[in-house]
Design a protein around this motif. Structure first.
Motif, PDB file in Angstrom:
ATOM      1  N   GLU A   1      42.366 -37.677  51.664  1.00  0.00           N
ATOM      2  CA  GLU A   1      42.632 -36.225  51.637  1.00  0.00           C
ATOM      3  C   GLU A   1      43.309 -35.844  50.334  1.00  0.00           C
ATOM      4  O   GLU A   1      44.185 -36.556  49.839  1.00  0.00           O
ATOM      5  CB  GLU A   1      43.550 -35.846  52.813  1.00  0.00           C
ATOM      6  N   THR A   2      42.881 -34.703  49.810  1.00  0.00           N
ATOM      7  CA  THR A   2      43.543 -34.200  48.598  1.00  0.00           C
ATOM      8  C   THR A   2      44.874 -33.570  48.991  1.00  0.00           C
ATOM      9  O   THR A   2      45.205 -33.484  50.181  1.00  0.00           O
ATOM     10  CB  THR A   2      42.670 -33.139  47.918  1.00  0.00           C
ATOM     11  N   ASP A   3      45.569 -33.078  47.980  1.00  0.00           N
ATOM     12  CA  ASP A   3      46.854 -32.408  48.246  1.00  0.00           C
ATOM     13  C   ASP A   3      46.677 -31.161  49.101  1.00  0.00           C
ATOM     14  O   ASP A   3      47.585 -30.724  49.802  1.00  0.00           O
ATOM     15  CB  ASP A   3      47.523 -32.002  46.920  1.00  0.00           C
ATOM     16  N   THR A   4      45.481 -30.578  49.009  1.00  0.00           N
ATOM     17  CA  THR A   4      45.220 -29.356  49.786  1.00  0.00           C
ATOM     18  C   THR A   4      44.569 -29.653  51.131  1.00  0.00           C
ATOM     19  O   THR A   4      44.136 -28.739  51.826  1.00  0.00           O
ATOM     20  CB  THR A   4      44.299 -28.411  48.983  1.00  0.00           C
ATOM     21  N   GLY A   5      44.490 -30.909  51.465  1.00  0.00           N
ATOM     22  CA  GLY A   5      44.004 -31.268  52.791  1.00  0.00           C
ATOM     23  C   GLY A   5      42.498 -31.450  52.893  1.00  0.00           C
ATOM     24  O   GLY A   5      41.964 -31.681  53.970  1.00  0.00           O
ATOM     25  N   LYS A   6      41.816 -31.343  51.761  1.00  0.00           N
ATOM     26  CA  LYS A   6      40.361 -31.533  51.803  1.00  0.00           C
ATOM     27  C   LYS A   6      40.066 -33.026  51.698  1.00  0.00           C
ATOM     28  O   LYS A   6      40.754 -33.754  50.982  1.00  0.00           O
ATOM     29  CB  LYS A   6      39.707 -30.802  50.619  1.00  0.00           C
ATOM     30  N   LYS A   7      39.030 -33.435  52.403  1.00  0.00           N
ATOM     31  CA  LYS A   7      38.654 -34.843  52.348  1.00  0.00           C
ATOM     32  C   LYS A   7      37.662 -35.030  51.209  1.00  0.00           C
ATOM     33  O   LYS A   7      36.632 -34.360  51.159  1.00  0.00           O
ATOM     34  CB  LYS A   7      38.001 -35.245  53.667  1.00  0.00           C
ATOM     35  N   ARG A   8      37.985 -35.946  50.314  1.00  0.00           N
ATOM     36  CA  ARG A   8      37.134 -36.163  49.153  1.00  0.00           C
ATOM     37  C   ARG A   8      36.941 -37.649  48.910  1.00  0.00           C
ATOM     38  O   ARG A   8      37.701 -38.486  49.393  1.00  0.00           O
ATOM     39  CB  ARG A   8      37.761 -35.524  47.888  1.00  0.00           C
ATOM     40  N   ARG A   9      35.925 -37.952  48.157  1.00  0.00           N
ATOM     41  CA  ARG A   9      35.620 -39.336  47.796  1.00  0.00           C
ATOM     42  C   ARG A   9      36.350 -39.646  46.501  1.00  0.00           C
ATOM     43  O   ARG A   9      36.029 -39.110  45.438  1.00  0.00           O
ATOM     44  CB  ARG A   9      34.118 -39.479  47.600  1.00  0.00           C
ATOM     45  N   TYR A  10      37.285 -40.542  46.562  1.00  0.00           N
ATOM     46  CA  TYR A  10      38.064 -40.915  45.391  1.00  0.00           C
ATOM     47  C   TYR A  10      37.505 -42.190  44.769  1.00  0.00           C
ATOM     48  O   TYR A  10      36.884 -43.017  45.452  1.00  0.00           O
ATOM     49  CB  TYR A  10      39.533 -41.147  45.782  1.00  0.00           C
ATOM     50  N   TYR A  11      37.806 -42.334  43.498  1.00  0.00           N
ATOM     51  CA  TYR A  11      37.389 -43.529  42.762  1.00  0.00           C
ATOM     52  C   TYR A  11      38.589 -44.092  42.003  1.00  0.00           C
ATOM     53  O   TYR A  11      39.460 -43.331  41.545  1.00  0.00           O
ATOM     54  CB  TYR A  11      36.271 -43.192  41.771  1.00  0.00           C
TER      55      TYR A  11
END
Lengths: 108, 298
Positions: free
Chosen positions: A68-78
């Motif tokens: 989850e990003t700081d804003t609560g969105k789920k994202r694919r991190y690398y």
């Protein structure tokens, strides 16, 4: 100043790896960071970032995970793997040599 | 409008990714990217339509991106890897289906028939629990995987087989759960020997009372036999019960109970029931074991 995209083509792997040296990021974050660090000189066609990232992932230069990003969105991190860090070091040294030689020729 | 456009764009860009889960994951990632860029533009004050158009344009040409993605995803090695994973997945599914569709060896329906009751000339040994059932005559009982069934009869057959009474314990030895149940066995005496193979149905016949000694027990010479619903007669493996159990060497002894073990090999999977018969039709005992609710090992 606009840069010929062909000049960028050979350096995209180096650029993408460098963007991750500072820590894990997701795709759009990397685009923002690229623009910021290059003072908006380098503006990658954003969709083309992902074939690069996924190729690097296949080659185990980066690893991907969901968060989850700081804003609560789920994202694919690398993030860089150790192998990726080693490749980055190698590519950076390669670029240093290359660019210094080009500079020596162009600016005599 | 913007959602539809990005979905079309992402679908076009990912169209050539062969493996469906990869394709969907990539579409999602590109759509998320678009959403991040669009939201950033909206926050900067741009109107929705312009933000969406700009964010979409910034992604580049869908076909060009698709070409690059196809090169990454559709290599010979990725195809081989996915094929092997798909094959493994298929094997797992087939295995699960096989286990689900194969009837479990979990419950037996036992029906026993008392064909004869009290014979004053015979000695009788009672088991309290069985006695009530005994008096009720025909009894049908469904029990779980490990069964203890008690049935009593007493009588004298024409073949001079004086059988006193039996506890019938049916156990699926192939389950490797051979801790015997025979009216509270003393485990210190050890379990009965495990048969050499687990084919067929294993029946453990326990004799209840310590006052019995082998010589007084007859399973009937040719009277004792096992048949199935087709009339097939079965041979015994291990201990041969065609002849009476005369000595301790032929029968096991566990805590003052005697047991004799039958292994019926190669019971056909289509057999519906098997029946143990001792004595004659007029004066004997039948124990029917319904195999349709159990798995037959053969």
């Amino acid at each position: 100043m606009a840069i010929d995209q062909k000049m960028m083509a050979g350096s995209t792997t180096l650029l993408v790896l460098s963007l991750l040296r500072g820590g894990e990021k997701y795709g759009y974050e990397m685009i923002l960071e690229l623009a910021r660090r290059s003072d908006n000189t380098f503006q990658l066609r954003e969709g083309t970032l992902y074939p690069i990232l996924h190729k690097l992932e296949q080659d185990r230069m980066v690893e991907a995970f969901d968060r989850e990003t700081d804003t609560g969105k789920k994202r694919r991190y690398y993030r860089l793997t150790r192998k990726g860090e080693a490749l980055l070091t190698e590519k950076a040294a390669e670029w240093q040599t290359f660019s210094s030689k080009v500079n020596a020729i162009v600016f005599g | 409008m913007g959602e539809k456009n990005i979905q079309s764009w992402a679908a076009e860009a990912c169209r050539r990714i062969e493996f469906f889960p990869d394709r969907k994951a990539m579409e999602r990632e590109l759509t998320d990217h678009f959403a991040d860029h669009r939201d950033a533009l909206l926050e900067s004050g741009m109107n929705a339509a312009d933000a969406e158009e700009l964010a979409l344009r910034a992604l580049g040409d869908a076909e060009e991106v698709g070409e690059q993605l196809a090169q990454v995803y559709n290599t010979v090695w990725t195809r081989l890897w996915r094929f092997s994973r798909g094959a493994l997945f298929l094997l797992v599914i087939l295995f699960v289906l096989f286990r689900v569709l194969t009837p479990p060896f979990s419950a037996y329906k036992i029906r026993y028939f008392d064909l004869d009751f009290l014979d004053d000339s015979a000695q009788m040994y009672y088991d309290r629990d069985a006695y009530e059932a005994y008096n009720e005559g025909f009894t049908e009982e469904t029990i779980g995987k490990r069964l203890t069934l008690t049935n009593w009869t007493a009588g004298k057959s024409d073949a001079a087989a004086d059988y006193m009474g039996f506890h019938w314990t049916v156990k699926n030895w192939a389950r490797m759960d051979y801790t015997m149940e025979c009216n509270d066995l003393d485990p210190n005496d050890g379990p009965p020997p495990v048969p050499d193979s687990y084919e067929g149905v294993v029946l453990l016949l326990c004799l209840r009372d310590s006052a019995l000694y082998p010589g007084s027990v007859h399973f009937g010479n040719s009277d004792f036999h096992v048949v199935d619903d087709r009339g097939t007669q079965y041979q015994f493996a291990g201990r041969d019960l065609a002849s009476p159990c005369w000595s301790m060497g032929e029968c096991g002894r566990v805590w003052n109970r005697y047991y004799i073990q039958l292994t019926l090999r190669s019971v056909d999977e289509d057999v519906e029931w098997i029946e143990l018969r001792a004595g004659s039709d007029e004066n004997g005992l039948r124990l029917r074991i319904d195999l349709m609710e159990g798995e037959v090992f053969g």
